[in-house]
Design a protein around this motif. Structure first.
Motif, mmCIF file in Angstrom:
data_model
loop_
_atom_site.group_PDB
_atom_site.id
_atom_site.type_symbol
_atom_site.label_atom_id
_atom_site.label_comp_id
_atom_site.label_asym_id
_atom_site.label_seq_id
_atom_site.Cartn_x
_atom_site.Cartn_y
_atom_site.Cartn_z
ATOM 1 N N LYS A 1 -2.214 9.366 0.966
ATOM 2 C CA LYS A 1 -3.144 9.778 -0.082
ATOM 3 C C LYS A 1 -2.602 9.329 -1.433
ATOM 4 O O LYS A 1 -1.396 9.396 -1.685
ATOM 5 C CB LYS A 1 -3.306 11.304 -0.068
ATOM 6 C CG LYS A 1 -3.922 11.842 1.224
ATOM 7 C CD LYS A 1 -5.405 11.540 1.285
ATOM 8 C CE LYS A 1 -6.040 12.134 2.541
ATOM 9 N NZ LYS A 1 -6.040 13.600 2.532
ATOM 10 N N SER A 2 -3.492 8.909 -2.310
ATOM 11 C CA SER A 2 -3.088 8.466 -3.632
ATOM 12 C C SER A 2 -2.481 9.623 -4.423
ATOM 13 O O SER A 2 -2.944 10.778 -4.330
ATOM 14 C CB SER A 2 -4.285 7.900 -4.404
ATOM 15 O OG SER A 2 -3.929 7.613 -5.747
ATOM 16 N N LYS B 1 -6.793 0.950 -6.626
ATOM 17 C CA LYS B 1 -8.003 1.758 -6.815
ATOM 18 C C LYS B 1 -8.363 2.565 -5.564
ATOM 19 O O LYS B 1 -9.315 3.339 -5.576
ATOM 20 C CB LYS B 1 -9.171 0.870 -7.227
ATOM 21 C CG LYS B 1 -9.745 -0.013 -6.130
ATOM 22 C CD LYS B 1 -10.920 -0.814 -6.678
ATOM 23 C CE LYS B 1 -11.589 -1.656 -5.591
ATOM 24 N NZ LYS B 1 -12.717 -2.445 -6.125
ATOM 25 N N ARG B 2 -7.567 2.410 -4.503
ATOM 26 C CA ARG B 2 -7.836 3.145 -3.264
ATOM 27 C C ARG B 2 -7.377 4.600 -3.375
ATOM 28 O O ARG B 2 -6.303 4.884 -3.886
ATOM 29 C CB ARG B 2 -7.129 2.487 -2.080
ATOM 30 C CG ARG B 2 -7.701 1.129 -1.709
ATOM 31 C CD ARG B 2 -6.838 0.428 -0.680
ATOM 32 N NE ARG B 2 -7.417 -0.875 -0.318
ATOM 33 C CZ ARG B 2 -6.739 -1.856 0.249
ATOM 34 N NH1 ARG B 2 -5.450 -1.694 0.544
ATOM 35 N NH2 ARG B 2 -7.335 -3.002 0.536
ATOM 36 N N THR C 1 -2.152 8.582 7.338
ATOM 37 C CA THR C 1 -2.894 8.146 6.157
ATOM 38 C C THR C 1 -2.167 8.581 4.893
ATOM 39 O O THR C 1 -1.814 9.761 4.742
ATOM 40 C CB THR C 1 -4.317 8.739 6.156
ATOM 41 O OG1 THR C 1 -5.008 8.277 7.319
ATOM 42 C CG2 THR C 1 -5.077 8.296 4.917
ATOM 43 N N ILE D 1 0.205 3.328 -3.376
ATOM 44 C CA ILE D 1 -0.721 4.448 -3.165
ATOM 45 C C ILE D 1 0.018 5.781 -3.092
ATOM 46 O O ILE D 1 -0.305 6.718 -3.830
ATOM 47 C CB ILE D 1 -1.566 4.210 -1.904
ATOM 48 C CG1 ILE D 1 -2.519 3.032 -2.140
ATOM 49 C CG2 ILE D 1 -2.360 5.475 -1.544
ATOM 50 C CD1 ILE D 1 -3.378 2.664 -0.957
ATOM 51 N N ASN E 1 0.825 -1.204 0.000
ATOM 52 C CA ASN E 1 0.000 0.000 0.000
ATOM 53 C C ASN E 1 0.861 1.257 0.000
ATOM 54 O O ASN E 1 0.565 2.220 -0.716
ATOM 55 C CB ASN E 1 -0.931 -0.006 1.214
ATOM 56 C CG ASN E 1 -2.191 -0.812 0.982
ATOM 57 O OD1 ASN E 1 -3.165 -0.318 0.427
ATOM 58 N ND2 ASN E 1 -2.172 -2.080 1.384
ATOM 59 N N SER F 1 -6.933 6.333 -0.583
ATOM 60 C CA SER F 1 -6.105 6.542 0.611
ATOM 61 C C SER F 1 -5.984 5.231 1.379
ATOM 62 O O SER F 1 -6.713 4.270 1.116
ATOM 63 C CB SER F 1 -6.704 7.621 1.518
ATOM 64 O OG SER F 1 -7.975 7.204 1.998
ATOM 65 N N TYR F 2 -5.045 5.231 2.353
ATOM 66 C CA TYR F 2 -4.835 4.034 3.180
ATOM 67 C C TYR F 2 -4.203 4.450 4.494
ATOM 68 O O TYR F 2 -3.245 5.240 4.515
ATOM 69 C CB TYR F 2 -3.925 3.030 2.457
ATOM 70 C CG TYR F 2 -3.680 1.749 3.220
ATOM 71 C CD1 TYR F 2 -4.574 0.689 3.139
ATOM 72 C CD2 TYR F 2 -2.541 1.590 4.016
ATOM 73 C CE1 TYR F 2 -4.347 -0.503 3.830
ATOM 74 C CE2 TYR F 2 -2.305 0.410 4.707
ATOM 75 C CZ TYR F 2 -3.218 -0.633 4.609
ATOM 76 O OH TYR F 2 -2.994 -1.806 5.290
ATOM 77 N N GLU G 1 -6.933 -4.185 -6.119
ATOM 78 C CA GLU G 1 -7.652 -3.638 -4.971
ATOM 79 C C GLU G 1 -6.893 -2.470 -4.354
ATOM 80 O O GLU G 1 -7.484 -1.443 -3.995
ATOM 81 C CB GLU G 1 -7.871 -4.731 -3.921
ATOM 82 C CG GLU G 1 -8.680 -4.303 -2.710
ATOM 83 C CD GLU G 1 -10.104 -3.913 -3.043
ATOM 84 O OE1 GLU G 1 -10.657 -3.053 -2.331
ATOM 85 O OE2 GLU G 1 -10.667 -4.461 -4.015
ATOM 86 N N ILE G 2 -5.583 -2.600 -4.226
ATOM 87 C CA ILE G 2 -4.774 -1.533 -3.634
ATOM 88 C C ILE G 2 -4.765 -0.295 -4.526
ATOM 89 O O ILE G 2 -4.946 0.832 -4.050
ATOM 90 C CB ILE G 2 -3.326 -2.018 -3.385
ATOM 91 C CG1 ILE G 2 -3.302 -3.070 -2.272
ATOM 92 C CG2 ILE G 2 -2.407 -0.840 -3.030
ATOM 93 C CD1 ILE G 2 -1.948 -3.726 -2.068
#
Length: 346
Positions: free
Chosen positions: A277-278, A263-264, A275, A170, A166, A266-267, A260-261
């Motif tokens: 941010k993409s 398309k996020r 957190t 991301i 991630n 944020s994480y 899945e990762i």
């Protein structure tokens, strides 16, 4: 008298021969030792180069009947008359299901990949490691360039592969890329019984991982791609094309974890308490560039590469991959990509 002289002469010659033979044997022994050391060093190097992931599976953790190799993706020429006003130096648009080329611009021109490299890094990591595997951050975290984008990891921290993926995909952390490369490279070494009892440095593990990345390149028959790092930092020996990169993207999108990762938007990092941010504005719902049908995948930006973006678009049953390389600004790469995806989907 002559007989005694001949006897004495024979004795002298015999002594000379004995001395010469002994000296020759000693030197030969030294040369043999030097040669054996050279052979040993060459053999050690050979272990590094020829150590492949599929030679020694751990059956308790992996299905021995599963094919973990990446395979070629073949494209079909399209009769599309689409003429996009794409500003990028190179670009391509692919229909994922039919493999038709819907648009191409300098699609086979070699260019710097920047952080789009991390799609291959992620694919290679997931060939050897589990998401819940714990990784101890080591000296490899200091191998990144000073001006690199960072997730924020520090030496000594214990992080899962999932969190590192991630952080790499991301927020495009180069530190996460090197941490994963070291961990996966060490795992690859460990999977080869010939390496039992041997120790490898962090740098050697990263190097071994890069060899595995390029093995995947060869398996996919990507003739215009070569990687020299897990993060894609500028290097004249590191290159790809829009076409090759779109094929890597198709493989990445077919991997559920990576898809899945990516398309996020944020994480939340449990390790760092912050957190991420993409870096992809097409995923940011608060951005004027937001595109609701974008499913990721990866941004890239360096002096040599320019602004790059690899994207997946999905609307109903339609799916396509777009790649833009060498845009001159963020605005251009967002606009170029939206134009391509709209044609492919809408």
């Amino acid at each position: 008298m002559k007989s005694r002289m001949r006897l004495l002469l024979s004795a002298v010659i015999a002594v000379i021969l004995i001395i010469f033979t002994a000296d020759f044997g000693l030197n030969a022994g030294k040369q043999s030792k030097i040669k054996s050391e050279e052979v040993r060093e060459a053999a050690q190097s050979q272990v590094v180069v020829q150590d492949f992931i599929h030679d020694n599976y751990v059956i308790s953790e992996r299905n021995p009947w599963t094919d973990y190799d990446l395979h070629p993706v073949e494209y079909k020429e399209s009769t599309s008359t689409f003429r996009a006003d794409v500003k990028a130096k190179a670009a391509v648009l692919i229909d994922i299901k039919t493999k038709n080329i819907l648009y191409g611009k300098n699609m086979n021109e070699k260019r710097s990949p920047a952080s789009t490299t991390k799609l291959m890094t992620a694919l290679t990591v997931l060939q050897v490691m589990n998401l819940n595997s714990a990784v101890v951050v080591g000296g490899e975290v200091n191998m990144i360039a000073g001006d690199s984008s960072k997730a924020g990891f520090s030496k000594g921290q214990v992080v899962t592969v999932e969190e590192l993926l991630n952080g790499m995909l991301i927020c495009s952390g180069n530190d996460a890329a090197y941490i994963l490369a070291k961990a996966a490279g060490r795992e690859i070494f460990a999977n080869n019984i010939a390496n039992e009892g041997k120790k490898f440095t962090d740098a050697q593990c990263v190097e071994r991982f890069i060899l595995e990345m390029n093995k995947n390149v060869r398996d996919m028959k990507l003739e215009n791609t070569h990687f020299t790092s897990p993060d894609g930092y500028d290097d004249s020996r590191q290159y790809t094309t829009a076409s090759d990169l779109s094929k890597i993207a198709i493989q990445a999108y077919s991997n559920k974890t990576i898809a899945e990762i990516c398309k996020r938007g944020s994480y939340k990092s449990d390790t760092l308490g912050k957190t991420w941010k993409s870096t992809n504005e097409l995923l940011n719902k608060d951005s004027s560039y937001y595109y609701p049908y974008c499913m990721g995948l990866k941004t890239g930006s360096t002096d040599s590469a320019g602004k790059c973006l690899v994207s997946v678009g999905k609307k109903d049953s339609a799916e396509c991959i777009s790649v833009v390389l060498g845009d001159s600004s963020d605005e251009q790469r967002w606009n170029d990509t939206r134009e391509l995806l709209r044609y492919g989907l809408e």
